[in-house]
Design an enzyme around this catalytic site. Structure first.
Site, short mmCIF file in Angstrom:
data_model
loop_
_atom_site.label_atom_id
_atom_site.label_comp_id
_atom_site.label_asym_id
_atom_site.label_seq_id
_atom_site.Cartn_x
_atom_site.Cartn_y
_atom_site.Cartn_z
CD GLU A 250 -27.82 32.81 -18.12
OE1 GLU A 250 -28.09 32.10 -17.11
OE2 GLU A 250 -26.91 33.66 -18.12
CG ASP B 55 -23.85 32.85 -19.49
OD1 ASP B 55 -23.43 33.07 -18.34
OD2 ASP B 55 -23.78 33.67 -20.42
CD GLU C 232 -20.67 34.19 -21.37
OE1 GLU C 232 -21.18 35.07 -20.65
OE2 GLU C 232 -20.13 33.17 -20.90
CB SER D 148 -22.07 31.07 -15.54
OG SER D 148 -23.39 31.52 -15.56
#
Length: 136
Positions: free
Chosen positions: A9, A39, A52, A29
């Site tokens: 991420e 995310d 995501e 998230s």
């Protein structure tokens, strides 16, 4: 796996900033709230993305239907384009729309690397920098 997901991420947020998008990891998230949060949320004033994020060392990934449903709900409310951003080991990021995923008999979603390469988009295409024809 959580550590790798968080690192993925952060890496993707950095790449989005480099493409001219304001981007952030969505707080809470991943189930810490009942609100439908992806995310990553990103935008450049013209294009808004809800992503995501999934990372894997395997050539197949499974995604809970609740995650896809939440991504779609958030994107609809926020006005964002929903994507699943997948980082297969030794590959660049691949982005797919929820409709590109295959539904399993248990009503979750599955994605194989070869399908991701066939149907997926790269970061430049998702951010509007160019149209891509193939990832392979």
């Amino acid at each position: 796996m959580v550590k790798n997901g968080t690192r993925g991420e952060r890496d993707l947020v950095k790449l989005l900033w480099e493409k001219g998008f304001a981007a952030m990891r969505a707080p809470a998230s991943g189930g810490a709230t009942k609100k439908p949060l992806p995310d990553i949320i990103a935008g450049n004033g013209e294009i808004y993305l809800a992503i995501e994020v999934k990372t894997t060392a395997r050539e197949r990934i499974y995604i809970d239907s609740e995650k896809i449903g939440a991504l779609l709900r958030f994107s609809d409310i926020f006005g964002a384009r929903p994507y699943i951003g997948i980082k297969f080991r030794y590959r660049d990021w691949i982005f797919l729309s929820p409709g590109d995923l295959e539904l399993t008999p248990s009503s979750n979603y599955r994605l194989d690397l070869d399908i991701a390469l066939e149907r997926g988009r790269d970061l430049d295409e998702v951010t509007g920098n160019h149209r891509q024809t193939r990832l392979r």
